[in-house]
Write a protein that holds these residues in place. Structure first.
Motif, PDB file in Angstrom:
ATOM      1  N   PRO A 156       7.898  -6.574 -18.953  1.00 10.14           N
ATOM      2  CA  PRO A 156       8.231  -6.148 -17.528  1.00 10.14           C
ATOM      3  C   PRO A 156       8.687  -7.534 -16.440  1.00 10.14           C
ATOM      4  O   PRO A 156       9.259  -7.128 -15.437  1.00 10.14           O
ATOM      5  CB  PRO A 156       7.050  -5.457 -17.004  1.00 10.14           C
ATOM      6  N   LEU A 157       8.211  -8.638 -16.809  1.00  5.80           N
ATOM      7  CA  LEU A 157       8.187  -9.823 -15.884  1.00  5.80           C
ATOM      8  C   LEU A 157       9.532 -10.311 -16.212  1.00  5.80           C
ATOM      9  O   LEU A 157      10.273 -10.939 -15.112  1.00  5.80           O
ATOM     10  CB  LEU A 157       7.411 -10.888 -16.538  1.00  5.80           C
ATOM     11  N   LYS A 158      10.282 -10.333 -17.378  1.00 10.72           N
ATOM     12  CA  LYS A 158      11.598 -10.634 -17.583  1.00 10.72           C
ATOM     13  C   LYS A 158      11.938 -12.128 -17.194  1.00 10.72           C
ATOM     14  O   LYS A 158      12.869 -12.457 -16.515  1.00 10.72           O
ATOM     15  CB  LYS A 158      12.585  -9.885 -16.891  1.00 10.72           C
ATOM     16  N   LEU A 159      11.067 -12.967 -17.495  1.00  4.65           N
ATOM     17  CA  LEU A 159      11.304 -14.626 -17.154  1.00  4.65           C
ATOM     18  C   LEU A 159      11.614 -15.258 -18.343  1.00  4.65           C
ATOM     19  O   LEU A 159      11.468 -14.725 -19.550  1.00  4.65           O
ATOM     20  CB  LEU A 159       9.657 -15.041 -16.858  1.00  4.65           C
ATOM     21  N   ASP A 160      12.692 -16.237 -18.106  1.00  9.03           N
ATOM     22  CA  ASP A 160      12.816 -17.114 -19.133  1.00  9.03           C
ATOM     23  C   ASP A 160      12.086 -18.353 -18.729  1.00  9.03           C
ATOM     24  O   ASP A 160      11.528 -18.359 -17.685  1.00  9.03           O
ATOM     25  CB  ASP A 160      14.434 -17.291 -19.148  1.00  9.03           C
ATOM     26  N   GLU A 161      12.430 -19.421 -19.576  1.00 13.12           N
ATOM     27  CA  GLU A 161      11.604 -20.738 -19.360  1.00 13.12           C
ATOM     28  C   GLU A 161      11.734 -21.305 -17.825  1.00 13.12           C
ATOM     29  O   GLU A 161      10.970 -21.542 -17.196  1.00 13.12           O
ATOM     30  CB  GLU A 161      12.134 -21.843 -20.271  1.00 13.12           C
ATOM     31  N   GLN A 162      13.085 -21.196 -17.476  1.00 10.50           N
ATOM     32  CA  GLN A 162      13.136 -21.883 -16.056  1.00 10.50           C
ATOM     33  C   GLN A 162      12.793 -21.015 -14.859  1.00 10.50           C
ATOM     34  O   GLN A 162      12.222 -21.799 -14.145  1.00 10.50           O
ATOM     35  CB  GLN A 162      14.961 -21.865 -16.134  1.00 10.50           C
ATOM     36  N   SER A 163      12.705 -19.820 -15.065  1.00 11.79           N
ATOM     37  CA  SER A 163      12.232 -18.941 -13.911  1.00 11.79           C
ATOM     38  C   SER A 163      10.831 -18.990 -14.027  1.00 11.79           C
ATOM     39  O   SER A 163       9.971 -18.922 -12.971  1.00 11.79           O
ATOM     40  CB  SER A 163      12.946 -17.582 -13.925  1.00 11.79           C
ATOM     41  N   ALA A 164      10.238 -18.957 -15.097  1.00 11.61           N
ATOM     42  CA  ALA A 164       8.892 -19.142 -15.176  1.00 11.61           C
ATOM     43  C   ALA A 164       8.265 -20.288 -14.778  1.00 11.61           C
ATOM     44  O   ALA A 164       7.223 -20.660 -14.041  1.00 11.61           O
ATOM     45  CB  ALA A 164       8.281 -18.862 -16.762  1.00 11.61           C
ATOM     46  N   LYS A 165       9.021 -21.486 -14.874  1.00 15.19           N
ATOM     47  CA  LYS A 165       8.664 -22.735 -14.333  1.00 15.19           C
ATOM     48  C   LYS A 165       8.606 -22.847 -13.112  1.00 15.19           C
ATOM     49  O   LYS A 165       7.755 -23.337 -12.229  1.00 15.19           O
ATOM     50  CB  LYS A 165       9.493 -23.809 -15.061  1.00 15.19           C
ATOM     51  N   LYS A 166       9.692 -22.120 -12.216  1.00 10.51           N
ATOM     52  CA  LYS A 166       9.747 -21.979 -10.835  1.00 10.51           C
ATOM     53  C   LYS A 166       8.611 -21.510 -10.320  1.00 10.51           C
ATOM     54  O   LYS A 166       8.138 -21.942  -9.280  1.00 10.51           O
ATOM     55  CB  LYS A 166      11.230 -21.347 -10.745  1.00 10.51           C
ATOM     56  N   VAL A 167       8.090 -20.610 -10.683  1.00 16.17           N
ATOM     57  CA  VAL A 167       7.044 -19.605 -10.240  1.00 16.17           C
ATOM     58  C   VAL A 167       5.277 -20.208 -10.651  1.00 16.17           C
ATOM     59  O   VAL A 167       4.504 -19.857 -10.410  1.00 16.17           O
ATOM     60  CB  VAL A 167       6.866 -18.408 -10.514  1.00 16.17           C
ATOM     61  N   SER A 168       5.337 -21.313 -11.467  1.00 18.08           N
ATOM     62  CA  SER A 168       4.195 -22.183 -11.903  1.00 18.08           C
ATOM     63  C   SER A 168       3.708 -23.048 -11.058  1.00 18.08           C
ATOM     64  O   SER A 168       4.307 -24.110 -10.968  1.00 18.08           O
ATOM     65  CB  SER A 168       4.328 -22.518 -13.360  1.00 18.08           C
ATOM     66  N   PRO A 169       2.536 -22.925 -10.486  1.00 24.01           N
ATOM     67  CA  PRO A 169       1.857 -24.135  -9.531  1.00 24.01           C
ATOM     68  C   PRO A 169       1.664 -25.618 -10.453  1.00 24.01           C
ATOM     69  O   PRO A 169       1.725 -26.278  -9.910  1.00 24.01           O
ATOM     70  CB  PRO A 169       0.345 -23.505  -9.330  1.00 24.01           C
ATOM     71  N   MET A 170       1.563 -25.339 -11.827  1.00 23.32           N
ATOM     72  CA  MET A 170       1.430 -26.437 -12.429  1.00 23.32           C
ATOM     73  C   MET A 170       2.370 -27.585 -12.686  1.00 23.32           C
ATOM     74  O   MET A 170       2.258 -28.680 -12.627  1.00 23.32           O
ATOM     75  CB  MET A 170       1.137 -26.132 -13.993  1.00 23.32           C
ATOM     76  N   PHE A 171       3.582 -27.020 -11.971  1.00 23.80           N
ATOM     77  CA  PHE A 171       4.850 -28.018 -12.054  1.00 23.80           C
ATOM     78  C   PHE A 171       5.167 -28.131 -10.676  1.00 23.80           C
ATOM     79  O   PHE A 171       6.272 -28.719 -10.469  1.00 23.80           O
ATOM     80  CB  PHE A 171       6.040 -27.366 -12.870  1.00 23.80           C
ATOM     81  N   LYS A 172       4.543 -27.923  -9.805  1.00 25.47           N
ATOM     82  CA  LYS A 172       4.865 -28.072  -8.400  1.00 25.47           C
ATOM     83  C   LYS A 172       4.284 -29.379  -7.749  1.00 25.47           C
ATOM     84  O   LYS A 172       3.267 -29.592  -7.915  1.00 25.47           O
ATOM     85  CB  LYS A 172       4.621 -26.738  -7.376  1.00 25.47           C
ATOM     86  N   LYS A 173       4.925 -29.755  -6.712  1.00 27.25           N
ATOM     87  CA  LYS A 173       4.390 -31.071  -5.963  1.00 27.25           C
ATOM     88  C   LYS A 173       3.805 -30.580  -4.799  1.00 27.25           C
ATOM     89  O   LYS A 173       4.342 -29.656  -3.942  1.00 27.25           O
ATOM     90  CB  LYS A 173       5.533 -31.846  -5.614  1.00 27.25           C
TER      91      LYS A 173
END
Length: 297
Positions: free
Chosen positions: A207-224
């Motif tokens: 149901p999430l329909k995420l790919d690696e790019q969109s998943a990374k975009k919503v991941s706090p681990m990769f944010k500044k």
């Protein structure tokens, strides 16, 4: 068709879906029972808030789940406000803003108002849209706090709610007017998930329909994260899914590296679910921490 993220678990521990299932690691009940038992427990606890004066099902958006509750409307205008965002991997229909209303009971005793925010689920909306919608709800809540001249605001999120709260610290909180920004004192991330990319390899992603790019975009681990005055508590449960423990430690270190005030807390003999159930107990370590932070601000 979405996967029941807490109950529909089977297969070996090496299966990626099982590996990310909190139900598979609880030591209290079998994995196919823990979620229903949890809902039973919190359902009983929720009956204890019925006498607290409240303003319920206030809409902030067009969706049926885009509503919030305010408990403690009888308290003084300046009372601190505790804002909670539920989890459910952005898809579990049985978890709503109603699921954990019992946490308002002990906070009300301490003259603290509680706001519980709901949100629409995937696949009706995307994870990124949920984030934007939660930001819209929080903006309304902060306006409410400002107008009442509340002393302080404190954010908390469980599971996927932890991801949503963590992301607020990246750009939303720093972009607020100074008066609203200074209201926010603490953020409690309760058994949160911070790297969403691995979920793209699990059944949860249907149901999430995420790919690696969109998943990374919503991941706090990769944010500044810019420096801010919010104290962050990254709280993990010993009997949770291993990635939740690993990511909690890594995310805490990520925040520290960027100059944020973060504290990592490991709860022994606690699982993903009784972390929340125990918030009914005033002597529970996290209950005492929340009370201290909120009432002393």
């Amino acid at each position: 068709m979405s996967v029941n993220i807490y109950s529909d678990m089977s297969g070996p521990e090496t299966d990626p879906t099982t590996f990310y299932s909190p139900s598979a690691y609880s030591k209290r009940y079998p994995r196919d029972q823990i979620f229903e038992k949890h809902l039973e427990i919190v359902g009983k606890l929720n009956k204890e808030v019925q006498g607290i004066k409240s303003d319920l099902y206030k809409p902030y958006g067009k969706g049926k789940r885009e509503v919030y509750h305010i408990y403690g409307t009888d308290l003084v205008d300046s009372a601190p406000i505790f804002i909670f965002i539920h989890g459910g991997y952005w898809q579990e229909a049985q978890v709503t803003h109603d699921t954990y209303v019992f946490i308002a009971k002990n906070l009300h005793k301490q003259n603290v108002k509680t706001i519980l925010i709901g949100y629409e689920l995937c696949p009706a909306v995307t994870v990124e849209q949920i984030q934007k919608n939660v930001e819209g709800a929080l903006k309304i809540c902060l306006e409410y706090a400002k107008n009442l001249e509340s002393r302080s605001v404190h954010l908390a999120g469980h599971s996927a709610g932890g991801q949503l709260v963590a992301n607020l610290l990246e750009s939303f909180v720093p972009s607020l007017p100074e008066e609203e920004r200074k209201l926010i004192r603490t953020a409690f991330l309760l058994a949160g998930i911070y790297d969403i990319i691995p979920l793209t390899k699990t059944e949860y992603n249907e149901p999430l329909k995420l790919d690696e790019q969109s998943a990374k975009k919503v991941s706090p681990m990769f944010k500044k994260f810019p420096k801010c005055d919010v104290k962050v508590y990254v709280i993990v449960a010993e009997n949770d899914s291993p990635p939740f423990l690993t990511q909690g430690k890594q995310f805490h270190e990520h925040l520290i590296q960027q100059g944020l005030n973060s504290e990592h807390i490991l709860l022994k003999n606690i699982d993903h679910f009784d972390l929340m159930e125990n918030l009914d107990n005033e002597e529970f370590e996290i209950s005492k921490l929340i009370t201290k932070c909120v009432t002393e601000s």
